[in-house]
Design a protein around this motif. Structure first.
Motif, short mmCIF file in Angstrom:
data_model
loop_
_atom_site.label_atom_id
_atom_site.label_comp_id
_atom_site.label_asym_id
_atom_site.label_seq_id
_atom_site.Cartn_x
_atom_site.Cartn_y
_atom_site.Cartn_z
N ARG A 1 0.85 -1.20 0.00
CA ARG A 1 0.00 0.00 0.00
C ARG A 1 0.88 1.24 0.00
O ARG A 1 1.89 1.31 0.70
CB ARG A 1 -0.91 -0.01 1.23
N GLU B 1 0.60 5.17 0.85
CA GLU B 1 -0.21 6.21 1.48
C GLU B 1 0.67 7.42 1.68
O GLU B 1 1.45 7.49 2.64
CB GLU B 1 -0.76 5.70 2.81
N HIS C 1 7.29 -0.32 7.12
CA HIS C 1 7.11 0.57 5.98
C HIS C 1 8.44 1.23 5.61
O HIS C 1 9.38 1.27 6.40
CB HIS C 1 6.08 1.66 6.29
#
Length: 392
Positions: free
Chosen positions: A106, A108, A365
């Motif tokens: 993902r 973001e 991340h």
């Protein structure tokens, strides 16, 4: 070593910037190919992808090293010349197959998440695109570059270790694409060495209610030994001894005959690890009629902050500041990596991979806006330490 020419590295950095979206595409592809350390089929599939991708992006040659029990490894080679520079990256992760369903790739804002994106697939992709940028901008190096992708770093390199050590022995310098430390992206110029041990205690069993005085508890002895061992931890020197797992006994009404402890040892120097190793194997029982059996040993030597390692960091810091306009820091860590295996044989600089947080954690991340500069930093280090081959 010749100083990296400003114009050369700027051209390389511009190429990396231009190919940023392509780099992100390959990052998504590798993260979405799950590669748990225990899943040989998935690891072998990814090894094949890495081999093909290296030849596609960089050129050169690649070889799949087949392994019977663990995942296959990949050895890649680019360029030619006297001597070699080694780049290391592991592609296994701690995340079981299926994690992607709960923790998908993902993006973001500036944060890219997914299993293994930070540790260490982001660094691996940065390494490929650093080499691609050198190749595409027409730079030939004076040394051969060997890239070794291993499949078992997260479980202690049971099959890749001899290959990594052999490549290190032939290398002048080693760059490890493990993630940087903290959100500052600090390079790792010191890693503790690791020892893994197992202590088995044998006592005398008896009925805990009928004949408690006739038994000698292995659990009691083990508890005393654990307190003694934990007392040997010295944070001032960085030496730690930790019993992380214990087992023992057969039933609550039986004085335990057997008890076992699994021990983790960390130390900053080879000398200190060897001292602790000797101490462990010279342990004596604290209670009469108990026996101790110690097994195990030093798993990997430290990556020590030698003069050569310091010089490599200072070079990286200078390239980052003067040519890429960002500040670079260094830190030490208690964790181990492939770099511990190469450090005894060649000067090793670790932590050149992604900048982010959450290795082995649910919030894993990397920071998207740091990928290009880290990619360019590796390219600059390769130019500096391998040298540019003059065109004839």
């Amino acid at each position: 070593m010749k100083k990296v020419k400003y114009a050369v590295l700027q051209a390389v950095a511009a190429h990396i910037e231009k190919n940023h979206n392509q780099m992100l595409h390959y990052l998504r592809t590798i993260v979405e190919h799950e590669s748990f350390s225990a899943d040989k089929e998935k690891l072998d599939q990814l090894a094949l992808w890495l081999s093909e991708t290296f030849e596609e992006l960089v050129g050169g040659t690649s070889e799949i090293i087949e392994v019977q029990t663990y995942g296959n490894h990949v050895r890649c080679e680019w360029g030619q010349g006297e001597g070699q520079v080694l780049i290391l990256a592991h592609f296994d992760t701690v995340w079981p197959i299926g994690t992607l369903n709960e923790m998908p790739f993902r993006i973001e804002g500036n944060r890219v998440s997914g299993p293994g994106v930070f540790d260490m697939k982001g660094g691996l992709i940065q390494g490929l695109f650093a080499l691609k940028a050198l190749k595409d901008t027409g730079i030939s190096l004076d040394k051969k570059v060997v890239v070794f992708f291993d499949s078992d770093e997260e479980i202690g390199n049971p099959s890749s270790r001899p290959y990594i050590e052999e490549e290190a022995k032939k290398s002048d310098y080693v760059f490890v694409l493990e993630p940087g430390m903290t959100l500052e992206g600090a390079l790792k110029t010191s890693r503790k060495g690791v020892g893994i041990y197992r202590l088995e205690v044998t006592g005398i069993p008896s009925h805990a209610g009928v004949d408690p005085d006739k038994g000698v508890s292995a659990i009691d002895e083990l508890a005393r030994q654990i307190l003694k061992l934990h007392g040997e931890t010295d944070f001032s020197t960085g030496t730690t001894i930790s019993v992380g797992k214990i087992s023992g006994g057969t039933a609550t009404n039986v004085i335990a005959e057997k008890a076992v402890a699994e021990i983790d040892v960390r130390g900053k120097t080879a000398e200190e690890l060897e001292r602790v190793h000797k101490m462990l194997f010279n342990l004596e029982p604290l209670k009469e009629k108990t026996k101790l059996e110690m097994t195990g040993g030093i798993n990997r030597m430290p990556l020590e902050r030698t003069e050569k390692v310091q010089e490599m960091f200072e070079t990286a810091k200078r390239i980052a500041k003067e040519q890429l306009s960002f500040e670079l820091m260094e830190k030490e860590t208690g964790g181990g990596s492939d770099g511990n295996l190469t450090a005894p044989f060649a000067a090793t600089l670790d932590g050149l991979g992604a900048v982010g947080d959450g290795a082995h954690a649910n919030h894993e991340h990397l920071l998207l806006d740091r990928m290009n500069e880290r990619c360019a930093l590796l390219a600059g280090l390769l130019i500096h330490y391998a040298g540019i081959r003059e065109k004839s």
